[in-house]
Design an enzyme around this catalytic site. Structure first.
Site, PDB file in Angstrom:
ATOM      1  N   ALA A   7       0.821  -1.201   0.000  1.00  0.00           N
ATOM      2  CA  ALA A   7       0.000   0.000   0.000  1.00  0.00           C
ATOM      3  C   ALA A   7       0.841   1.231   0.000  1.00  0.00           C
ATOM      4  CB  ALA A   7      -0.910   0.002   1.179  1.00  0.00           C
ATOM      5  N   ARG A 109      -3.961  10.310 -11.705  1.00  0.00           N
ATOM      6  CA  ARG A 109      -3.125   9.986 -10.546  1.00  0.00           C
ATOM      7  C   ARG A 109      -1.837  10.817 -10.506  1.00  0.00           C
ATOM      8  NH1 ARG A 109       0.403   5.447  -8.939  1.00  0.00           N
ATOM      9  NH2 ARG A 109      -0.123   4.811  -6.816  1.00  0.00           N
ATOM     10  N   ILE A 135       1.223   6.546  -1.214  1.00  0.00           N
ATOM     11  CA  ILE A 135      -0.044   6.305  -1.910  1.00  0.00           C
ATOM     12  C   ILE A 135       0.024   4.849  -2.394  1.00  0.00           C
ATOM     13  CG2 ILE A 135       0.937   7.286  -4.028  1.00  0.00           C
ATOM     14  CD1 ILE A 135      -1.752   8.219  -4.862  1.00  0.00           C
ATOM     15  N   SER A 136      -1.031   4.109  -2.169  1.00  0.00           N
ATOM     16  CA  SER A 136      -1.026   2.672  -2.488  1.00  0.00           C
ATOM     17  C   SER A 136      -0.937   2.438  -3.991  1.00  0.00           C
ATOM     18  CB  SER A 136      -2.301   2.007  -1.984  1.00  0.00           C
ATOM     19  OG  SER A 136      -2.436   2.197  -0.607  1.00  0.00           O
ATOM     20  N   LYS A 137      -0.461   1.245  -4.344  1.00  0.00           N
ATOM     21  CA  LYS A 137      -0.385   0.960  -5.777  1.00  0.00           C
ATOM     22  C   LYS A 137      -1.789   0.747  -6.344  1.00  0.00           C
ATOM     23  CE  LYS A 137       1.028  -3.886  -5.456  1.00  0.00           C
ATOM     24  NZ  LYS A 137       2.108  -4.779  -5.866  1.00  0.00           N
TER      25      LYS A 137
END
Ligand code: SAH
Length: 294
Positions: A7, A109, A135-137
């Site tokens: 994450a 993004r 920031i999560s994948k």
């Protein structure tokens, strides 16, 4: 659950022409299947209760936005195309929830991460957002949102209804949620990140999205119950407050420390008419859920 390996953080991509669907920060068109927009759409921000945003961007922020726009365009990438490719890869990985995939195709993004990381924004990788947070994948975000979208409530309503997000970070997932939900309350405990999300989402005109600076472990009781609760930070256990604030038919998705001390697992909790039902999915790696505000 495959592909839930991380994450903390990610990035990449650029724009050399306006993307077809998403306009950011000018606003987005509503996705098919999302609930109707409230009378006053947009982002609000603050502590308890959130205050309205100032109508005008400060000059310095406008200059930063312009610089960011230029530098992303300078990368020579078409972010719309790059996002579509990211979505194709997510589909190939088995993510099939169309509203979630459409949301991922629309939210830019690369605008939520530092310009130096923009070229990585559409790779399946987590990225730093400052202050030791990430920031999560995209694949992890997609799987968590797809889990929410598979709740009893979401299946009945076709959308996420009222959502509480804990760990707003840079605001990326909050933006995605606002495309999928009737209203979103996103809480962040680090003031600089709360401010960053506010800047990133300035001018966002999608749905009813509120950003709150506070300790998300407490949830936000005055606006409970929530149809869906999602956390981007993991503690030893799911806080009682979240369970109390979850609506019947609603679902909570959160990382939590594995009881045997072997890292985190993703927990899905459904509130049914007869009580709580819990499932533990695969291993994940999220930043810690901390107490208080900084
Ligand atoms: N959804 C975010 C991910 C941010 S990482 C995004 O799209 O950017 C997780 C965030 O959880 C961090 O910003 C961290 O500061 C925050 N966090 C940790 N404990 C918290 C708490 N008790 N309340 C609110 N936010 C918390």
């Amino acid at each position: 659950m495959p592909g839930l390996g991380g994450a903390p953080g990610e990035h990449g991509g650029g724009v050399n022409r306006p993307p077809r669907g998403a306009r950011f920060p000018a606003g987005l068109d509503r996705l098919d299947g999302a609930a109707a927009a409230p009378a006053t759409p947009g982002v609000r921000s603050g502590t308890h209760p959130p205050e309205p945003l100032r109508p005008q961007r400060p000059l310095a922020q406008a200059a930063r936005d312009a610089a960011r726009q230029t530098s992303v365009a300078g990368l020579g990438l078409d972010s719309d195309t790059v996002r579509q490719r990211m979505v194709q890869r997510l589909r190939a990985q088995g993510i099939s929830c169309e509203p979630v995939l459409q949301a991922l195709a629309r939210v830019e993004r690369h605008r939520f991460v530092d310009t130096a990381l923009a070229t990585q924004a559409y790779e399946d990788t987590s990225l730093p957002i400052g202050h030791g947070q990430t920031i999560s994948k995209p694949s992890v975000v997609a799987r968590m949102l797809a889990l929410l979208h598979d709740s009893e409530r979401a299946r009945a309503q076709g959308a996420l209804g009222r959502v509480l997000e804990i760990g707003g970070g840079c605001g990326y997932q909050a933006a995605l949620l606002s495309l999928l939900a009737r209203s979103v309350l996103s809480i962040e405990r680090l003031r600089p990140l709360h401010e960053k999300a506010r800047q990133n989402l300035h001018g966002w005109r999608q749905g009813d999205l509120r950003l709150m600076y506070g300790d998300g472990r407490l949830g936000h009781a005055p606006w409970a119950p929530y149809d869906h609760i999602v956390a981007a930070a993991g503690g030893d256990a799911v806080p009682e407050a979240w369970l109390e604030q979850l609506a019947v038919g609603g679902r909570l998705v959160a990382p939590v420390q594995d009881e045997r001390g072997r890292g985190q697992v993703l927990v899905v909790i459904d509130r049914t008419a007869s009580g709580l039902r819990e499932q533990r999915l695969g291993a994940v790696h999220f930043v810690p859920l901390k107490s208080g505000r900084e």
